[in-house]
Motif scaffolding. Structure first.
Motif, mmCIF file in Angstrom:
data_model
loop_
_atom_site.group_PDB
_atom_site.id
_atom_site.type_symbol
_atom_site.label_atom_id
_atom_site.label_comp_id
_atom_site.label_asym_id
_atom_site.label_seq_id
_atom_site.Cartn_x
_atom_site.Cartn_y
_atom_site.Cartn_z
ATOM 1 N N LYS A 1 -8.106 0.439 -16.151
ATOM 2 C CA LYS A 1 -8.140 1.428 -14.991
ATOM 3 C C LYS A 1 -6.942 2.275 -15.177
ATOM 4 O O LYS A 1 -5.836 1.686 -15.846
ATOM 5 N N LEU A 2 -7.156 3.591 -14.960
ATOM 6 C CA LEU A 2 -6.156 4.427 -15.492
ATOM 7 C C LEU A 2 -5.142 4.931 -14.341
ATOM 8 O O LEU A 2 -5.764 4.852 -13.205
ATOM 9 N N THR A 3 -3.688 5.040 -14.742
ATOM 10 C CA THR A 3 -3.085 5.125 -13.533
ATOM 11 C C THR A 3 -2.651 6.880 -13.755
ATOM 12 O O THR A 3 -3.203 7.331 -14.457
ATOM 13 N N ASN A 4 -2.171 7.282 -12.585
ATOM 14 C CA ASN A 4 -2.262 8.615 -12.336
ATOM 15 C C ASN A 4 -1.139 9.478 -13.426
ATOM 16 O O ASN A 4 -1.356 10.726 -13.353
ATOM 17 N N GLU A 5 -0.479 8.764 -14.157
ATOM 18 C CA GLU A 5 0.448 9.285 -15.187
ATOM 19 C C GLU A 5 -0.550 10.133 -16.107
ATOM 20 O O GLU A 5 -0.136 11.015 -16.691
ATOM 21 N N TRP B 1 -17.141 5.499 -18.339
ATOM 22 C CA TRP B 1 -16.297 5.557 -17.594
ATOM 23 C C TRP B 1 -16.566 5.598 -15.931
ATOM 24 O O TRP B 1 -17.978 5.279 -15.778
ATOM 25 N N GLY B 2 -15.713 5.447 -14.887
ATOM 26 C CA GLY B 2 -16.011 5.277 -13.586
ATOM 27 C C GLY B 2 -14.902 5.532 -12.663
ATOM 28 O O GLY B 2 -13.803 5.807 -13.161
ATOM 29 N N VAL B 3 -14.940 5.142 -11.511
ATOM 30 C CA VAL B 3 -13.798 5.510 -10.571
ATOM 31 C C VAL B 3 -13.513 3.936 -9.894
ATOM 32 O O VAL B 3 -14.438 3.061 -9.971
ATOM 33 N N SER B 4 -12.623 4.114 -9.142
ATOM 34 C CA SER B 4 -12.130 2.879 -8.221
ATOM 35 C C SER B 4 -11.533 3.414 -6.888
ATOM 36 O O SER B 4 -10.702 4.449 -6.886
ATOM 37 N N ASN B 5 -11.877 2.599 -5.916
ATOM 38 C CA ASN B 5 -11.234 3.041 -4.643
ATOM 39 C C ASN B 5 -11.540 4.545 -3.977
ATOM 40 O O ASN B 5 -10.800 5.023 -3.375
ATOM 41 N N PHE B 6 -12.695 5.079 -4.569
ATOM 42 C CA PHE B 6 -13.049 6.391 -3.759
ATOM 43 C C PHE B 6 -13.950 6.386 -2.890
ATOM 44 O O PHE B 6 -14.703 5.510 -2.522
ATOM 45 N N ASP C 1 -5.418 2.236 2.005
ATOM 46 C CA ASP C 1 -6.000 3.703 2.301
ATOM 47 C C ASP C 1 -5.952 4.484 1.152
ATOM 48 O O ASP C 1 -4.898 4.989 0.785
ATOM 49 N N ALA C 2 -7.030 4.743 0.478
ATOM 50 C CA ALA C 2 -7.171 5.654 -0.853
ATOM 51 C C ALA C 2 -6.499 6.852 -0.496
ATOM 52 O O ALA C 2 -6.241 7.537 -1.499
ATOM 53 N N ASP C 3 -6.584 7.470 0.631
ATOM 54 C CA ASP C 3 -5.997 8.950 0.908
ATOM 55 C C ASP C 3 -4.485 8.640 1.098
ATOM 56 O O ASP C 3 -3.915 9.806 1.206
ATOM 57 N N GLU C 4 -3.802 7.489 1.286
ATOM 58 C CA GLU C 4 -2.339 7.461 1.420
ATOM 59 C C GLU C 4 -1.779 6.592 0.237
ATOM 60 O O GLU C 4 -0.661 6.892 0.036
ATOM 61 N N PRO D 1 -7.822 7.461 -6.529
ATOM 62 C CA PRO D 1 -8.035 8.923 -6.553
ATOM 63 C C PRO D 1 -6.777 9.692 -6.562
ATOM 64 O O PRO D 1 -6.716 10.794 -6.772
ATOM 65 N N ASN D 2 -5.739 9.213 -5.937
ATOM 66 C CA ASN D 2 -4.519 10.006 -5.651
ATOM 67 C C ASN D 2 -4.708 11.613 -5.121
ATOM 68 O O ASN D 2 -4.456 12.428 -5.946
ATOM 69 N N PRO D 3 -5.521 11.677 -4.124
ATOM 70 C CA PRO D 3 -6.044 13.007 -3.604
ATOM 71 C C PRO D 3 -4.979 14.143 -3.759
ATOM 72 O O PRO D 3 -5.081 15.332 -3.827
ATOM 73 N N TRP D 4 -3.566 13.811 -3.294
ATOM 74 C CA TRP D 4 -2.509 14.833 -3.182
ATOM 75 C C TRP D 4 -2.086 15.363 -4.508
ATOM 76 O O TRP D 4 -1.685 16.645 -4.536
ATOM 77 N N LEU D 5 -2.693 14.796 -5.555
ATOM 78 C CA LEU D 5 -2.396 15.506 -6.951
ATOM 79 C C LEU D 5 -3.507 16.636 -7.353
ATOM 80 O O LEU D 5 -3.296 17.314 -8.091
#
Length: 280
Positions: free
Chosen positions: A80-84, A142-147, A274-277, A116-120
């Motif tokens: 899994k990819l971090t937001n860096e 590929w895919g996503v997590s916690n969306f 919470d994936a939004d926070e 998702p880190n939506p604030w980015l």
């Protein structure tokens, strides 16, 4: 080796990649402890190993995979990819190459966006970059997590079909609306913490009675509940007996009534974070 049924991923940039329905979760184990756990799991029949950059154990997992008792192409490695490493294709590729260096592998089977880190404001772009990079051969899918459903919709509006979303699902936090949103978009769900956190499963009659009827453990009943409904499940265990039990869920079938009774255990709980926070 136990018969581990696979599911076939579909979606943007992914063509027919098969993923075993039971995977080994590796958080929070690191170092030699992690390597030993993964090596034991592979010897016990696991073919799907789940790690992440954030876990700090990609090196240990990769060591076990490289020295595994089976060929590399028989194993499915998820990380899994971090937001860096969010953003354009060059940035995301750097993230993939980081994980390849850490694991010492030539390719990864599945790269997920961890949060998702939506604030980015760039998780949609990151999805597009990952889908594009499948063609490089560095990742097979590929895919996503916690969306959340809202995040899924934003990606869909951009014209991208997500192959898989790894989220927290267990009998008490069934999140049926989240499952429905993924199904609406044709997304396979992978359940982390699939048997719950700090739960004594035998306390629940629906699980205890099903276990007695089928001659299985309550954990096996919950894992069967996941796979029978078309989900991936990635339980963590460093115990050899439990590892073998976790894979031994393909020789029986829960009845509709049993599945309904397990679904009824849902108490409305959401994911622990919470994936939004929360994100990284």
């Amino acid at each position: 080796m136990p018969n581990i049924d696979p599911l076939t991923l579909t979606g943007t940039g992914v063509a027919g990649v098969q993923i075993p329905q039971i995977g080994l979760g590796t958080w929070p184990h690191t170092g030699q402890e992690s390597t030993d756990m993964v090596a034991m799991a592979i010897d016990n029949g696991y073919r799907h190993i789940d790690t992440a950059q954030k876990y700090g154990n990609e090196d240990a997992v990769g060591k076990a995979v490289r020295k595994a008792s089976v060929p590399r192409d028989e194993l499915f490695v998820t990380t899994k990819l971090t937001n860096e490493f969010f953003g354009d294709a060059a940035t995301v590729r750097a993230g993939i190459e980081y994980s390849l260096r850490e694991t010492g592998l030539d390719y990864l089977d599945l790269m997920l966006i961890h949060w998702p880190n939506p604030w980015l404001k760039n998780y949609v772009q990151t999805c597009a970059s990952l889908a594009e990079l499948v063609d490089t051969g560095l990742i097979r899918a590929w895919g996503v997590s916690n969306f959340t459903p809202e995040h899924l919709q934003a990606v869909a509006v951009a014209g991208l079909d997500i192959p898989i979303n790894q989220i927290q699902v267990d009998p008490l936090a069934g999140q049926p609306d989240y499952l429905a949103a993924n199904a609406q978009h044709g997304i396979i769900v992978s359940a982390y913490s699939p048997t719950g956190r700090d739960l004594t499963l035998s306390d629940f009659p629906a699980l205890r009675e099903a276990a007695e009827r089928h001659g299985k453990t309550e954990h096996q009943i919950v894992l069967r509940w996941h796979v029978q409904q078309g989900r991936i499940a990635v339980p963590r265990s460093a115990n050899a007996k439990r590892q073998r039990e976790n894979l031994d869920v393909f020789d029986f079938e829960l009845s509709d009534a049993e599945i309904t009774a397990i679904n009824a255990l849902d108490d409305g709980s959401r994911a622990r974070l919470d994936a939004d926070e929360y994100g990284h």
